[in-house]
Design a protein around this motif. Structure first.
Motif, PDB file in Angstrom:
ATOM      1  N   LEU A 133     -28.427  -9.630  17.985  1.00 40.01           N
ATOM      2  CA  LEU A 133     -28.136  -9.669  19.623  1.00 40.01           C
ATOM      3  C   LEU A 133     -29.456  -9.428  20.256  1.00 40.01           C
ATOM      4  O   LEU A 133     -30.038  -8.375  20.271  1.00 40.01           O
ATOM      5  CB  LEU A 133     -26.983  -8.852  19.888  1.00 40.01           C
ATOM      6  N   LYS A 134     -29.594 -10.337  21.223  1.00 43.44           N
ATOM      7  CA  LYS A 134     -30.905 -10.030  22.212  1.00 43.44           C
ATOM      8  C   LYS A 134     -30.626  -9.268  23.151  1.00 43.44           C
ATOM      9  O   LYS A 134     -29.870  -9.692  24.024  1.00 43.44           O
ATOM     10  CB  LYS A 134     -31.567 -11.378  22.608  1.00 43.44           C
ATOM     11  N   THR A 135     -31.013  -8.047  23.254  1.00 44.65           N
ATOM     12  CA  THR A 135     -30.517  -7.010  24.252  1.00 44.65           C
ATOM     13  C   THR A 135     -31.551  -6.023  24.801  1.00 44.65           C
ATOM     14  O   THR A 135     -32.040  -5.693  23.487  1.00 44.65           O
ATOM     15  CB  THR A 135     -29.053  -6.574  24.243  1.00 44.65           C
ATOM     16  N   ASP A 136     -31.568  -5.566  25.642  1.00 43.32           N
ATOM     17  CA  ASP A 136     -32.306  -4.558  26.180  1.00 43.32           C
ATOM     18  C   ASP A 136     -31.871  -3.147  25.849  1.00 43.32           C
ATOM     19  O   ASP A 136     -32.320  -2.254  25.663  1.00 43.32           O
ATOM     20  CB  ASP A 136     -32.835  -4.403  27.595  1.00 43.32           C
ATOM     21  N   TYR A 137     -30.560  -3.227  25.465  1.00 50.71           N
ATOM     22  CA  TYR A 137     -29.666  -1.869  25.125  1.00 50.71           C
ATOM     23  C   TYR A 137     -29.651  -1.486  23.706  1.00 50.71           C
ATOM     24  O   TYR A 137     -29.567  -2.263  22.923  1.00 50.71           O
ATOM     25  CB  TYR A 137     -28.235  -1.967  25.645  1.00 50.71           C
ATOM     26  N   SER A 138     -29.945  -0.431  23.376  1.00 52.11           N
ATOM     27  CA  SER A 138     -29.535   0.124  22.170  1.00 52.11           C
ATOM     28  C   SER A 138     -28.123   0.492  21.908  1.00 52.11           C
ATOM     29  O   SER A 138     -27.438   0.397  20.771  1.00 52.11           O
ATOM     30  CB  SER A 138     -30.505   1.462  21.719  1.00 52.11           C
ATOM     31  N   LYS A 139     -27.564   0.959  22.981  1.00 58.78           N
ATOM     32  CA  LYS A 139     -25.866   1.058  22.817  1.00 58.78           C
ATOM     33  C   LYS A 139     -25.739   1.400  24.220  1.00 58.78           C
ATOM     34  O   LYS A 139     -25.863   1.239  25.174  1.00 58.78           O
ATOM     35  CB  LYS A 139     -25.667   2.261  21.910  1.00 58.78           C
ATOM     36  N   GLN A 140     -24.131   1.040  24.219  1.00 54.17           N
ATOM     37  CA  GLN A 140     -23.461   1.513  25.678  1.00 54.17           C
ATOM     38  C   GLN A 140     -22.330   2.419  25.002  1.00 54.17           C
ATOM     39  O   GLN A 140     -21.786   2.300  23.880  1.00 54.17           O
ATOM     40  CB  GLN A 140     -22.554   0.093  25.965  1.00 54.17           C
ATOM     41  N   VAL A 141     -22.020   3.396  26.039  1.00 60.87           N
ATOM     42  CA  VAL A 141     -20.927   4.244  25.739  1.00 60.87           C
ATOM     43  C   VAL A 141     -19.654   3.756  26.809  1.00 60.87           C
ATOM     44  O   VAL A 141     -20.143   3.916  27.975  1.00 60.87           O
ATOM     45  CB  VAL A 141     -21.211   5.720  25.751  1.00 60.87           C
ATOM     46  N   MET A 142     -18.682   3.413  26.618  1.00 62.80           N
ATOM     47  CA  MET A 142     -17.581   2.896  27.391  1.00 62.80           C
ATOM     48  C   MET A 142     -16.336   3.872  27.120  1.00 62.80           C
ATOM     49  O   MET A 142     -15.705   3.876  26.152  1.00 62.80           O
ATOM     50  CB  MET A 142     -17.577   1.211  26.979  1.00 62.80           C
ATOM     51  N   LYS A 143     -16.017   4.112  28.285  1.00 64.48           N
ATOM     52  CA  LYS A 143     -14.721   4.730  28.439  1.00 64.48           C
ATOM     53  C   LYS A 143     -13.553   3.627  28.907  1.00 64.48           C
ATOM     54  O   LYS A 143     -13.858   3.003  29.492  1.00 64.48           O
ATOM     55  CB  LYS A 143     -14.676   6.086  29.474  1.00 64.48           C
ATOM     56  N   ILE A 144     -12.550   3.865  28.009  1.00 64.74           N
ATOM     57  CA  ILE A 144     -11.512   2.652  28.288  1.00 64.74           C
ATOM     58  C   ILE A 144     -10.082   3.353  28.507  1.00 64.74           C
ATOM     59  O   ILE A 144      -9.668   4.225  27.955  1.00 64.74           O
ATOM     60  CB  ILE A 144     -11.396   1.938  26.875  1.00 64.74           C
ATOM     61  N   ASN A 145      -9.364   2.688  29.506  1.00 63.64           N
ATOM     62  CA  ASN A 145      -8.131   3.386  29.830  1.00 63.64           C
ATOM     63  C   ASN A 145      -7.108   3.082  28.850  1.00 63.64           C
ATOM     64  O   ASN A 145      -7.219   2.044  28.343  1.00 63.64           O
ATOM     65  CB  ASN A 145      -7.742   2.500  31.129  1.00 63.64           C
ATOM     66  N   LYS A 146      -6.435   4.102  28.260  1.00 55.94           N
ATOM     67  CA  LYS A 146      -5.518   4.154  27.300  1.00 55.94           C
ATOM     68  C   LYS A 146      -4.632   3.348  27.346  1.00 55.94           C
ATOM     69  O   LYS A 146      -3.822   2.604  26.510  1.00 55.94           O
ATOM     70  CB  LYS A 146      -5.194   5.710  26.813  1.00 55.94           C
ATOM     71  N   GLN A 147      -4.070   3.384  28.622  1.00 54.78           N
ATOM     72  CA  GLN A 147      -2.591   2.492  28.813  1.00 54.78           C
ATOM     73  C   GLN A 147      -2.767   1.121  28.873  1.00 54.78           C
ATOM     74  O   GLN A 147      -2.155   0.253  28.460  1.00 54.78           O
ATOM     75  CB  GLN A 147      -1.888   3.100  30.178  1.00 54.78           C
ATOM     76  N   ASP A 148      -3.683   0.767  29.789  1.00 58.47           N
ATOM     77  CA  ASP A 148      -3.882  -0.591  30.149  1.00 58.47           C
ATOM     78  C   ASP A 148      -5.247  -1.148  29.765  1.00 58.47           C
ATOM     79  O   ASP A 148      -5.396  -2.405  29.789  1.00 58.47           O
ATOM     80  CB  ASP A 148      -3.880  -0.909  31.667  1.00 58.47           C
TER      81      ASP A 148
END
Lengths: 247, 752
Positions: free
Chosen positions: A161-176
């Motif tokens: 994947l061509k991207t500038d990021y090495s990673k993302q850390v994403m918080k996700i709503n548990k319910q929805d």
């Protein structure tokens, strides 16, 4: 008989605990798929967006645009204000084909695809960030934390994947299963950007109401406020053509 | 004076406690001492050009441009490009770095039949690896002004990776980190570091290395000279102790008040060691000479006698340093003048309060007997081999000395008009210093490294302003020293070209705004235009540090600005050439003004002391002759006037006048006692002459240690001060006695 019962019990226990572990690892992919579903399940969408650029001194400048999009790879973005930029439009088509229309010239031009890490129209979003591709198709997730309300996923780009990021850390709503925050890391492991999302339910879908993207290095931020959302009105592919772009 | 000296002895314990307390306090301050090697921060805020230059650093991140230079036989090779990318990425992912521009990370506006591409010259996900791709990259680089000679040298052997730093980061720390990280990559190509942040880091290393290496040498050298002069532990320890304490107080005070050590103020310790110890020497010398049996009383008598001359010696020296406060362009020179003056004052205070207090408190008296013995022994060498022959020649042939000095003046005076000036930072480094080497390569391959900026204030998106920018660029490129220029107007022209309207600034603002839209958010934009679009700059580099070329450029730009600057588009010019031109003209101004101030002040002080205008003038003749010869020497040997050597004349005046004061006071004293000019003079030369020779030797030796400094101006500074000490000492011992003989003969003649 007793032994048999016991062994069944033991077996069931092993299976049960095994299942728990199994579910856990599958869960991560499932969580991400659920997020994708929340983000991209509408067939098409029309909305207005207000883009507020906030510089390091806190002063703001505002732009507005009309957006239509269909599926994961067709989008038309047309600026309506300020007057000097009104009419400038971007068209994204499948296979990373992009066009820009410049009303003062009355001409469109195709934009090369490898500009994806460039900023979109001076905002803190890159073309990459604006992309509507499924997260699960781009990233390998890993559950790194959770609390009562959120899962925290580490998203590592899939090989190639061509991207500038090495990673993302994403918080996700548990319910929805909509994203709450996302942190972006460069290849040196430094956190470079931070996004905060606000979602609301519009009809059957969860819809982003406001996204705040902060560029940590530049101390600059962009707020996108989405309004007048209409889902699934059956937009045809003809809405996403160069001819339409020029109108 | 008697009362004062009584008081000092009475309050000895209080004095000792206060001095120890203050020393502890100031030593504690030293923990926060910082080195500031940033010459830009020393530019005066009241000069609009300098202020503009500083502001550009903040608004466009311009001043903090650092450079990594990669040199090899051919840049357009697969591995080399990969290494450039490695360096680029290393920089990009280092905290505190704002932007990076290099072959693998630079905006490229391409037009083709199917569309436009505002992307990067090299696609980092599809690096050129076939010969065809490499050739096409090479062709592209050499066909565009923006790359040729600014990112890749025209001979294709070197490339620059440029970076800017974020506001508010510790630039020196970052510079060190960058050097380490890139050195660790262990690339086969030659790597050089350049640009102000890296240069500053280098200067700061040199400052530290100077302090660490030179101060102990000066210390030991002065200790040695003190030992052979006094031959007692006390004679070595007390002068050095007071000098060292005054160094601690001065640096502590600087730190306390928020000042930092600069490439000039790092010589304060050396100056204070050399000059500050002299006052204690005088005090000790006087105490030694007093043969009173009751040593306590002797101390009191000696003190009462010595306080006035020592204060005067210190005051004239202070005047020499304070004279820099007026007329110096760089604030670091003003600060240096003030704090050295304060340090001299501290040394004075310590020598007349602390030293007697110590002697009296710890009974460090020498017995009168030992004194006599020592005195005799010492007298023999200096007196028999130097002073007596000197005295004999002077008396027999007074005109000889006069003729010799006149000849020397005649020989050197032509040199005064040949003095060169140097303001180029790169000249401050020795020839083999890495920074100097990088600068030389930059000069040779990339059109220099002195940044030039032209600032435009107005609506930058208006066609008129953009056209003015373009015209300014075209005009600049006709001036010798300017090779290429870069601005937002170039990018707009290129965009217009890819939109199929030709390489020009569109006539309608609407079109410009459209084109702008695609450029918005590009790294390079922040270096060329302010966010609110009311200011833009032309970036350029000046190829030479030649004063005349820079002055010509300044004048040419000034004419252009007056003719083209309007209400709608105000133009201002700044940059290192402008700063250097100011620095250059300020060198002469400040040399003249500081020297005039110093001469007048010294004349007044000496005139008052000797209660005679004529004697005041006599006293200054040897030192003024010395200064003229000094300037001649500079001209003949090619030592330029620079930010350090410009200080020499006034310092030499301030210190060198002391010798004349000693001779004249002693001569007056002796003349009053026995009435015979020759006898008075003989006594003066034989007694004061010895003190002067010792003093010249210790001060000159202290300054000569600066020859080992890493910074060229400081080497020259040390040599010149040492020479002028020798000159003014010699002047006081040869020229001044002759003047006194002749003046007194004349008076006798008139009387009879």
């Amino acid at each position: 008989m007793k032994t048999f019962k016991l062994s069944v019990l033991a077996c069931a226990f092993v299976m049960l605990t095994g299942t728990i572990n199994y579910v856990k690892s599958q869960d991560v992919n499932e969580i991400l798929q659920k997020v994708d579903k929340v983000l991209y399940s509408a067939k098409d969408q029309q909305n207005k967006v207000t883009i507020i650029l906030i510089d390091k001194s806190g002063s703001e400048s505002k732009r507005e645009a009309d957006v239509i999009q269909k599926g994961n790879d067709m989008r038309l973005f047309r600026f309506t204000s300020p007057a000097s930029q009104a009419g400038i439009a971007f068209l994204s088509l499948p296979k990373d084909v992009m066009y820009i229309y410049m009303p003062a010239f009355g001409k469109e031009r195709r934009i090369a695809s490898h500009v994806k890490n460039q900023k979109f129209a001076g905002t803190d979003f890159s073309y990459d960030d604006m992309e509507a591709k499924l997260l699960s198709s781009k990233y390998d997730p890993e559950l790194i934390d959770q609390d009562n309300e959120t899962y925290t996923l580490k998203l590592v780009p899939k090989p190639g994947l061509k991207t500038d990021y090495s990673k993302q850390v994403m918080k996700i709503n548990k319910q929805d299963f909509y994203p709450v925050t996302a942190e972006y890391f460069d290849k040196g492991g430094n956190k470079v950007k931070e996004a905060t999302y606000q979602y609301e339910k519009v009809g059957n879908y969860w819809s982003a109401k406001e996204i705040l993207m902060k560029d940590i290095k530049r101390n600059h931020a962009t707020k996108m406020i989405v309004s007048d959302v209409i889902f699934d009105q059956g937009l045809s592919d003809d809405e996403f053509t160069v001819r339409k772009l020029k109108q | 004076m008697n009362k004062l000296s009584e008081g000092i002895i009475k309050l000895k314990w209080l004095i000792i406690i206060v001095v120890i307390g203050l020393t502890a306090f100031f030593s504690y301050q030293l923990k926060d001492i910082k080195i500031n090697s940033d010459i830009i921060s020393s530019l005066p805020d009241d000069d609009p050009v300098a202020l503009l230059y500083k502001n550009i650093g903040e608004e466009f991140g311009g001043n903090d441009l650092g450079m990594v230079l990669l040199e090899t036989d051919d840049i357009f090779k697969k591995e080399v490009i990969e290494h450039v990318k490695q360096i680029t990425d290393t920089l990009k992912f280092t905290k505190g770095i704002f932007t990076v521009t290099s072959l693998t990370d630079v905006i490229d506006i391409k037009g083709s039949e199917w569309g436009i591409e505002i992307g990067k010259l090299v696609d980092e996900y599809d690096m050129p690896d076939t010969q065809r791709e490499l050739d096409s990259l090479k062709y592209r680089v050499f066909s565009k002004e923006m790359y040729k000679g600014s990112i890749v040298s025209e001979d294709g052997t070197s490339t620059l990776i440029m970076f800017t730093m974020l506001n508010g980061v510790d630039k020196q720390q970052l510079a060190i980190e960058i050097k380490e990280k890139i050195t660790r990559l262990n690339l086969p190509e030659k790597i050089y570091f350049g640009g102000l942040p890296m240069m500053m880091n280098d200067v700061s290393d040199l400052i530290i290395s100077d302090i660490v290496r030179l101060i102990p040498i000066v210390f030991l050298l002065i200790a040695f000279i003190l030992f052979i002069s006094f031959r007692t532990t006390r004679g070595v320890i007390l002068p050095l102790l007071t000098a060292a304490i005054s160094v601690i107080w001065t640096l502590g005070l600087m730190t306390l008040l928020g000042y930092e050590i600069t490439m000039i103020s790092n010589i304060i310790p050396i100056i204070l060691l050399a000059v500050g110890s002299a006052y204690t020497i005088h005090v000790l010398n006087r105490i030694n000479q007093c043969l009173e049996k009751d040593r306590k009383k002797a101390l009191q008598i000696a003190l009462a006698y010595i306080i006035t001359p020592v204060i005067l010696a210190a005051v004239t020296t202070v005047v020499g340093f304070v004279s820099f406060v007026f007329g110096a362009y760089l604030t670091m020179i003003q600060d240096f003048g003030i704090f050295t003056a304060v340090g001299v004052f501290f040394a004075l205070f310590l020598s007349i309060f602390f030293v007697p207090a110590l002697i009296s408190a710890f009974s460090m008296y020498k017995s009168a007997n030992r004194l006599k013995r020592n005195g005799k022994k010492k007298k023999s060498f200096l007196s028999n081999n130097i002073l007596r022959p000197l005295k004999n020649i002077l008396f027999k042939h007074p005109k000889y000395a006069l003729t010799a000095w006149s000849l020397l003046l005649l020989l050197t005076i032509s040199g005064v008009f040949m003095i060169q000036r140097s303001v180029n930072m790169a000249d401050y480094f020795k020839k083999n210093n890495p920074t100097r080497v990088t600068e030389d390569i930059m000069q040779e391959k990339f059109g220099g490294s002195l940044p030039v900026y032209v600032v435009f204030n107005g609506d930058i998106q208006s066609p008129e302003v953009l056209k003015t920018i373009k015209e300014t660029q075209e005009y600049m490129e006709t001036i010798p020293g300017i090779d290429k220029t870069q601005s937002i107007a170039d990018l707009i022209e290129e965009m217009s070209d890819v939109m199929g309207e030709g390489k020009k600034i569109p006539d309608e603002k609407a079109k410009i705004v459209n084109l702008w839209f695609l450029l918005d958010g590009q790294d390079i934009m922040e270096q060329l235009v302010t966010k609110n679009l009311n200011k833009a700059i032309i970036q350029s580099k000046f190829a030479s540090a030649d004063s005349k070329l820079m002055t010509d450029f300044e004048n040419a730009m000034e004419t252009f600005v007056t003719e083209n600057s309007t209400e709608e588009c105000k133009i201002e010019v700044t940059g290192m050439p402008a700063v250097y031109v100011r620095l250059d003209s300020s060198l002469i101004d400040s040399q003249i003004s500081s020297l005039i101030i110093a001469i007048i002040m010294v004349l007044i002080i000496v005139g008052l002391l000797l209660r005679s205008v004529a004697k005041g003038i006599y006293a200054t003749i040897p030192i003024i002759a010395t200064i003229i010869i000094l300037f001649g020497f500079m001209g003949l040997t090619g030592i330029p006037l620079d930010i350090a050597t410009v200080l020499v004349a006034s310092i030499a005046l301030g210190i060198g006048i002391d010798y004349s004061i000693h001779i004249i006071t002693h001569f007056n004293h002796a003349l009053n006692e026995n009435g015979d000019v020759n006898e008075a003079l003989e006594e003066t030369i034989m007694v004061s002459g010895k003190a002067i020779i010792i003093n010249v030797a210790s001060v000159a030796a202290g300054f000569l240690v600066l020859l080992f400094s890493e910074l060229v101006p400081l080497q020259n500074f040390g040599l010149l001060v040492a020479l002028s000490m020798i000159g003014s000492g010699l002047g006081a011992l040869t020229l001044l006695p002759v003047i006194l003989i002749l003046a007194n003969r004349k008076r006798k003649f008139i009387k009879s």
